[in-house]
Design a protein around this motif. Structure first.
Motif, PDB file in Angstrom:
ATOM      1  N   GLN A  85       0.839  -1.202   0.000  1.00  0.00           N
ATOM      2  CA  GLN A  85       0.000   0.000   0.000  1.00  0.00           C
ATOM      3  C   GLN A  85       0.876   1.255   0.000  1.00  0.00           C
ATOM      4  N   LYS A  86       1.962   1.206   0.751  1.00  0.00           N
ATOM      5  CA  LYS A  86       2.915   2.329   0.752  1.00  0.00           C
ATOM      6  C   LYS A  86       3.474   2.561  -0.643  1.00  0.00           C
ATOM      7  N   ASP A  87       3.809   1.473  -1.330  1.00  0.00           N
ATOM      8  CA  ASP A  87       4.373   1.595  -2.681  1.00  0.00           C
ATOM      9  C   ASP A  87       3.338   2.128  -3.671  1.00  0.00           C
ATOM     10  N   LEU A  88       2.091   1.713  -3.533  1.00  0.00           N
ATOM     11  CA  LEU A  88       1.031   2.261  -4.382  1.00  0.00           C
ATOM     12  C   LEU A  88       0.886   3.763  -4.148  1.00  0.00           C
ATOM     13  N   ARG A  89       0.905   4.159  -2.888  1.00  0.00           N
ATOM     14  CA  ARG A  89       0.782   5.594  -2.561  1.00  0.00           C
ATOM     15  C   ARG A  89       1.923   6.388  -3.179  1.00  0.00           C
ATOM     16  N   LEU A  90       3.149   5.865  -3.087  1.00  0.00           N
ATOM     17  CA  LEU A  90       4.305   6.566  -3.654  1.00  0.00           C
ATOM     18  C   LEU A  90       4.258   6.568  -5.183  1.00  0.00           C
ATOM     19  N   ALA A  91       3.747   5.498  -5.778  1.00  0.00           N
ATOM     20  CA  ALA A  91       3.634   5.444  -7.239  1.00  0.00           C
ATOM     21  C   ALA A  91       2.605   6.457  -7.737  1.00  0.00           C
ATOM     22  N   ILE A  92       1.509   6.598  -7.011  1.00  0.00           N
ATOM     23  CA  ILE A  92       0.496   7.590  -7.376  1.00  0.00           C
ATOM     24  C   ILE A  92       1.085   8.989  -7.293  1.00  0.00           C
ATOM     25  N   ALA A  93       1.874   9.241  -6.253  1.00  0.00           N
ATOM     26  CA  ALA A  93       2.534  10.543  -6.107  1.00  0.00           C
ATOM     27  C   ALA A  93       3.528  10.779  -7.245  1.00  0.00           C
ATOM     28  N   LEU A  94       4.212   9.722  -7.679  1.00  0.00           N
ATOM     29  CA  LEU A  94       5.131   9.830  -8.810  1.00  0.00           C
ATOM     30  C   LEU A  94       4.370  10.245 -10.065  1.00  0.00           C
ATOM     31  N   GLY A  95       3.205   9.629 -10.282  1.00  0.00           N
ATOM     32  CA  GLY A  95       2.374  10.015 -11.418  1.00  0.00           C
ATOM     33  C   GLY A  95       1.927  11.465 -11.318  1.00  0.00           C
ATOM     34  N   ASP A  96       1.529  11.883 -10.134  1.00  0.00           N
ATOM     35  CA  ASP A  96       1.094  13.267  -9.923  1.00  0.00           C
ATOM     36  C   ASP A  96       2.215  14.253 -10.246  1.00  0.00           C
ATOM     37  N   SER A  97       3.457  13.865  -9.924  1.00  0.00           N
ATOM     38  CA  SER A  97       4.590  14.779 -10.115  1.00  0.00           C
ATOM     39  C   SER A  97       4.855  15.088 -11.583  1.00  0.00           C
ATOM     40  N   VAL A  98       4.388  14.225 -12.466  1.00  0.00           N
ATOM     41  CA  VAL A  98       4.582  14.449 -13.905  1.00  0.00           C
ATOM     42  C   VAL A  98       3.238  14.572 -14.615  1.00  0.00           C
ATOM     43  N   ASN A  99       2.181  14.806 -13.818  1.00  0.00           N
ATOM     44  CA  ASN A  99       0.821  14.990 -14.346  1.00  0.00           C
ATOM     45  C   ASN A  99       0.370  13.799 -15.191  1.00  0.00           C
ATOM     46  N   HIS A 100       0.694  12.584 -14.705  1.00  0.00           N
ATOM     47  CA  HIS A 100       0.298  11.365 -15.407  1.00  0.00           C
ATOM     48  C   HIS A 100      -0.782  10.647 -14.601  1.00  0.00           C
ATOM     49  N   PRO A 101      -1.912  10.309 -15.221  1.00  0.00           N
ATOM     50  CA  PRO A 101      -3.003   9.670 -14.483  1.00  0.00           C
ATOM     51  C   PRO A 101      -2.661   8.236 -14.073  1.00  0.00           C
ATOM     52  N   THR A 102      -3.053   7.862 -12.872  1.00  0.00           N
ATOM     53  CA  THR A 102      -2.875   6.482 -12.387  1.00  0.00           C
ATOM     54  C   THR A 102      -4.183   6.009 -11.735  1.00  0.00           C
ATOM     55  N   PRO A 103      -5.278   5.996 -12.490  1.00  0.00           N
ATOM     56  CA  PRO A 103      -6.575   5.664 -11.896  1.00  0.00           C
ATOM     57  C   PRO A 103      -6.680   4.225 -11.398  1.00  0.00           C
ATOM     58  N   MET A 104      -6.027   3.278 -12.067  1.00  0.00           N
ATOM     59  CA  MET A 104      -6.086   1.889 -11.630  1.00  0.00           C
ATOM     60  C   MET A 104      -5.366   1.719 -10.294  1.00  0.00           C
ATOM     61  N   ALA A 105      -4.196   2.331 -10.195  1.00  0.00           N
ATOM     62  CA  ALA A 105      -3.439   2.263  -8.943  1.00  0.00           C
ATOM     63  C   ALA A 105      -4.192   2.963  -7.821  1.00  0.00           C
ATOM     64  N   ALA A 106      -4.833   4.080  -8.157  1.00  0.00           N
ATOM     65  CA  ALA A 106      -5.593   4.821  -7.141  1.00  0.00           C
ATOM     66  C   ALA A 106      -6.750   3.986  -6.603  1.00  0.00           C
ATOM     67  N   ALA A 107      -7.424   3.266  -7.487  1.00  0.00           N
ATOM     68  CA  ALA A 107      -8.535   2.420  -7.057  1.00  0.00           C
ATOM     69  C   ALA A 107      -8.025   1.274  -6.181  1.00  0.00           C
ATOM     70  N   ALA A 108      -6.924   0.655  -6.605  1.00  0.00           N
ATOM     71  CA  ALA A 108      -6.349  -0.434  -5.809  1.00  0.00           C
ATOM     72  C   ALA A 108      -5.902   0.076  -4.445  1.00  0.00           C
ATOM     73  N   ASN A 109      -5.329   1.260  -4.417  1.00  0.00           N
ATOM     74  CA  ASN A 109      -4.856   1.844  -3.164  1.00  0.00           C
ATOM     75  C   ASN A 109      -5.993   1.980  -2.149  1.00  0.00           C
ATOM     76  N   GLU A 110      -7.164   2.349  -2.613  1.00  0.00           N
ATOM     77  CA  GLU A 110      -8.305   2.505  -1.707  1.00  0.00           C
ATOM     78  C   GLU A 110      -8.716   1.162  -1.097  1.00  0.00           C
ATOM     79  N   VAL A 111      -8.594   0.094  -1.887  1.00  0.00           N
ATOM     80  CA  VAL A 111      -8.940  -1.232  -1.373  1.00  0.00           C
ATOM     81  C   VAL A 111      -7.937  -1.654  -0.289  1.00  0.00           C
ATOM     82  N   TYR A 112      -6.653  -1.388  -0.540  1.00  0.00           N
ATOM     83  CA  TYR A 112      -5.641  -1.716   0.464  1.00  0.00           C
ATOM     84  C   TYR A 112      -5.826  -0.884   1.734  1.00  0.00           C
ATOM     85  N   LYS A 113      -6.211   0.372   1.580  1.00  0.00           N
ATOM     86  CA  LYS A 113      -6.476   1.206   2.759  1.00  0.00           C
ATOM     87  C   LYS A 113      -7.633   0.622   3.566  1.00  0.00           C
ATOM     88  N   ARG A 114      -8.636   0.099   2.878  1.00  0.00           N
ATOM     89  CA  ARG A 114      -9.751  -0.565   3.544  1.00  0.00           C
ATOM     90  C   ARG A 114      -9.252  -1.795   4.296  1.00  0.00           C
TER      91      ARG A 114
END
Length: 453
Positions: A404-433
Motif C-alpha cells: 500500500q505504501k508503494d502504491l501511494r508513492l507510485a500515485i505521487a510519482l504520477g502526480d509529479s509528472v501529471n500522469h493519471p494512475t486511476p487503476m493504482a488509485a482504485a487499488a490503493n483505496e482497497v488496500y487502505k480498507r
C-alpha cells in the motif's frame, strides 16, 4: 534430491560422476543419471531454467499431449511428496517414469558428446520453485585437475560455481523479511558480514552463522567497506542515515553505502547527496521479490548511481539475486521499483476482486484458479496468492502495509509528472480498507478481506 525435466521428456537425477569419468572439456556441467537405466549424461548449467517460471513457455513450444502429461505427472508427484525430507524413489509403474522416456537431452557420455538446443527445467521434490541458481548455490561444482566434476554439499565458503566473494568487508542494516534472506545468502556465499538491526535479537541467528555484530549503524559503516541497508519506508531510510549514531556519522572518504529500501526518488536523491558530500559513494538498489525469493537468492536488483560501486557489489548481487539492472542516475531505480510494485499491487487487488465476485455469483473459486492457471495469466505469483486466499493463510511474504505504501508513492510519482494512475488509485483505496480491518501485518493477499467485510 534434485531432478531435471527436459524437452524430450527425460526425468534425470543430479548425482556425483564416477571418479574415473572425465567431463566434456571446457563445459560447466552437472552429471545426471536417467531413472531406470544405467545411462548418464552431462547437462550444461546454462541450459537449466526455473521449472515454474518456464513451464508454460515449454508447454507452448511442445504442444503435444505427452509433454502436458509429463508436466501433469510432475505436478502430482510434487504435491504427493511436499514436505517429505526422505530420499525419493520413483516406482517402475509410476506415471512420472512412464511419461518421461525419450531421447537424451544434454551431453551423452559415452559414446559421444553432443549438445542439444533445448534447455531443461530444474525442480526439487520439496521446493517446486527451485532453479539452477538455487541448485548451484546448494551444490558446489568442483573442477579438479583431472577434469572431472564432482558435486558435494556447499559450505559457507562454497561459492555457486562462478561466484568469488569480494574481499571487502560488508555491512548490512535491517533484518526484516527481505534483509534476513539477503544476509543469509551473503554469508553462505562466503562474504564477511557485519549486521545491525533496530531489534537486536534478530541479529542472534546471523551471529551464529558467522556474522559480526555492529552496535550502531555508524559503527557498521565505519568498520565496513560497503554497507547495505534495507528498511521499510522513506522515514525509516532517512532516520537510519541522518538520525543519532546513524550512517552519516560513519561516512568518510571512500566508504560505500547501498540503499536497498523501496522509497521515492526524492528521498533517495537526498540521501545520495548527503553521503557524497562526506566523500562517500552511493548506490540505490531496491529489490523486486518477496521473502521466499529473498531466501532463495532469487531477487531482481534495480540499481542506479555510482557505476563503479555497482560493479564492486557484483559478488553480493550474485549471492542475493538472479539478475541485476543498472538504470543510470540516482532516482531511476526508485521510480522503476515503484512502477513494478504498482503493477503488482494492482494485479493482486484484481485477483482478490475476481475471487470474491466468483464466490458471490455462485462460482467455484478453485475452478476460477484452475482456469487462470491454464491461460495467459498463469504465473507463480497468481497461483501462490490465490492459494493463500483459498486456504485462508495470510502469513506475510510481502507485507500488505508495504505494498500500500508503494502504491501511494507510485500515485505521487504520477502526480509529479501529471500522469493519471486511476487503476493504482482504485487499488490503493482497497488496500487502505484492508489496513482499516487490521490486515497491515498480513500478506498482501489479505486485501481479499477488504471485499468480504
Amino acid at each position: 534430491m534434485y531432478f531435471i525435466l527436459t524437452f524430450t521428456l527425460n526425468c534425470l537425477q543430479i548425482v556425483n560422476p564416477p571418479k574415473d569419468l572425465k567431463k566434456p572439456r571446457g563445459k560447466k556441467c552437472f552429471f545426471v543419471k536417467f531413472f531406470g537405466t544405467e545411462d548418464h549424461a552431462w547437462i550444461k548449467v546454462e541450459q537449466l531454467k526455473p521449472y515454474h517460471l518456464h513451464k508454460e513457455e515449454m508447454i507452448k513450444i511442445n504442444k503435444g499431449k505427452r509433454f502436458q502429461q509429463a508436466v501433469d505427472a510432475v505436478e502430482e508427484f510434487l504435491r504427493k511428496t511436499k514436505g517429505k525430507d526422505q530420499d525419493l524413489t520413483i516406482p517402475e509403474s509410476s506415471t512420472v517414469k512412464r511419461v518421461m522416456t525419450g531421447t537424451v537431452a544434454g551431453f551423452k557420455w559415452p559414446p559421444s558428446v553432443s549438445e542439444v538446443r533445448n534447455p531443461g527445467l530444474a525442480l526439487q521434490h520439496s521446493s517446486p520453485a527451485v532453479c539452477y541458481q538455487a541448485i548451484t548455490k546448494k551444490l558446489k561444482v568442483c573442477e579438479e585437475e583431472t577434469g572431472s566434476t564432482s558435486i558435494q554439499a556447499a559450505d559457507s565458503t562454497a561459492v555457486n560455481g562462478s561466484i568469488t566473494p569480494t574481499d571487502k568487508k560488508i555491512g548490512f542494516l535491517g533484518l526484516g523479511l527481505m534483509g534476513s534472506g539477503i544476509v543469509s545468502n551473503l554469508l553462505k556465499m562466503g562474504h564477511t558480514v557485519t549486521v545491525w538491526n533496530r531489534t537486536a535479537e534478530k541479529c542472534d541467528l546471523f551471529i551464529q552463522e558467522g556474522a559480526r555484530l555492529g552496535r550502531t549503524p555508524a559503527e557498521v559503516v565505519s568498520t565496513c567497506d560497503i554497507t547495505f541497508a534495507c528498511v521499510s519506508d522513506p522515514k525509516a531510510a532517512k532516520d537510519l542515515v541522518l538520525g543519532p549514531s546513524g550512517v552519516l556519522q560513519g561516512i568518510r572518504p571512500g566508504k560505500c553505502y547501498v540503499d536497498m529500501s523501496t522509497v521515492d526518488a526524492d528521498t533517495v536523491t537526498e540521501l545520495a547527496q548527503v553521503i557524497v558530500s562526506r566523500g562517500g559513494r552511493f548506490l540505490e538498489a531496491p529489490v523486486s521479490g518477496n521473502q521466499q525469493l529473498s531466501n532463495d537468492g532469487m531477487l531482481v536488483i534495480l540499481a542506479a548511481g555510482d557505476r563503479g560501486l555497482y560493479e564492486d557489489c557484483s559478488s553480493c548481487f550474485q549471492a542475493m539475486g538472479k539478475t541485476s539492472f543498472f538504470l543510470g542516475e540516482v532516482g531511476n531505480a526508485a521510480k522503476m521499483m515503484l512502477i513494478v510494485n504498482m503493477v503488482q499491487g494492482s494485479f493482486m487487488a484484481t485477483i482478490a476482486e475476481g475471487l470474491t465476485l466468483a464466490q458471490v455469483t455462485g462460482q467455484s473459486q478453485q475452478t476460477l484458479l484452475d482456469i487462470l492457471n491454464q491461460g495467459q495469466l498463469a504465473s507463480i505469483f497468481l497461483d501462490q496468492k490465490c492459494q493463500n486466499i483459498l486456504q485462508g493463510n495470510f502469513k506475510p511474504d510481502f507485507y500488505l502495509k508495504y505494498i500500500q505504501k508503494d502504491l501511494r508513492l507510485a500515485i505521487a510519482l504520477g502526480d509529479s509528472v501529471n500522469h493519471p494512475t486511476p487503476m493504482a488509485a482504485a487499488a490503493n483505496e482497497v488496500y487502505k480498507r484492508a489496513k482499516a480491518l487490521d490486515q497491515s501485518d498480513n500478506d498482501m493477499s489479505a486485501v481479499y478481506r477488504a471485499y468480504i467485510h
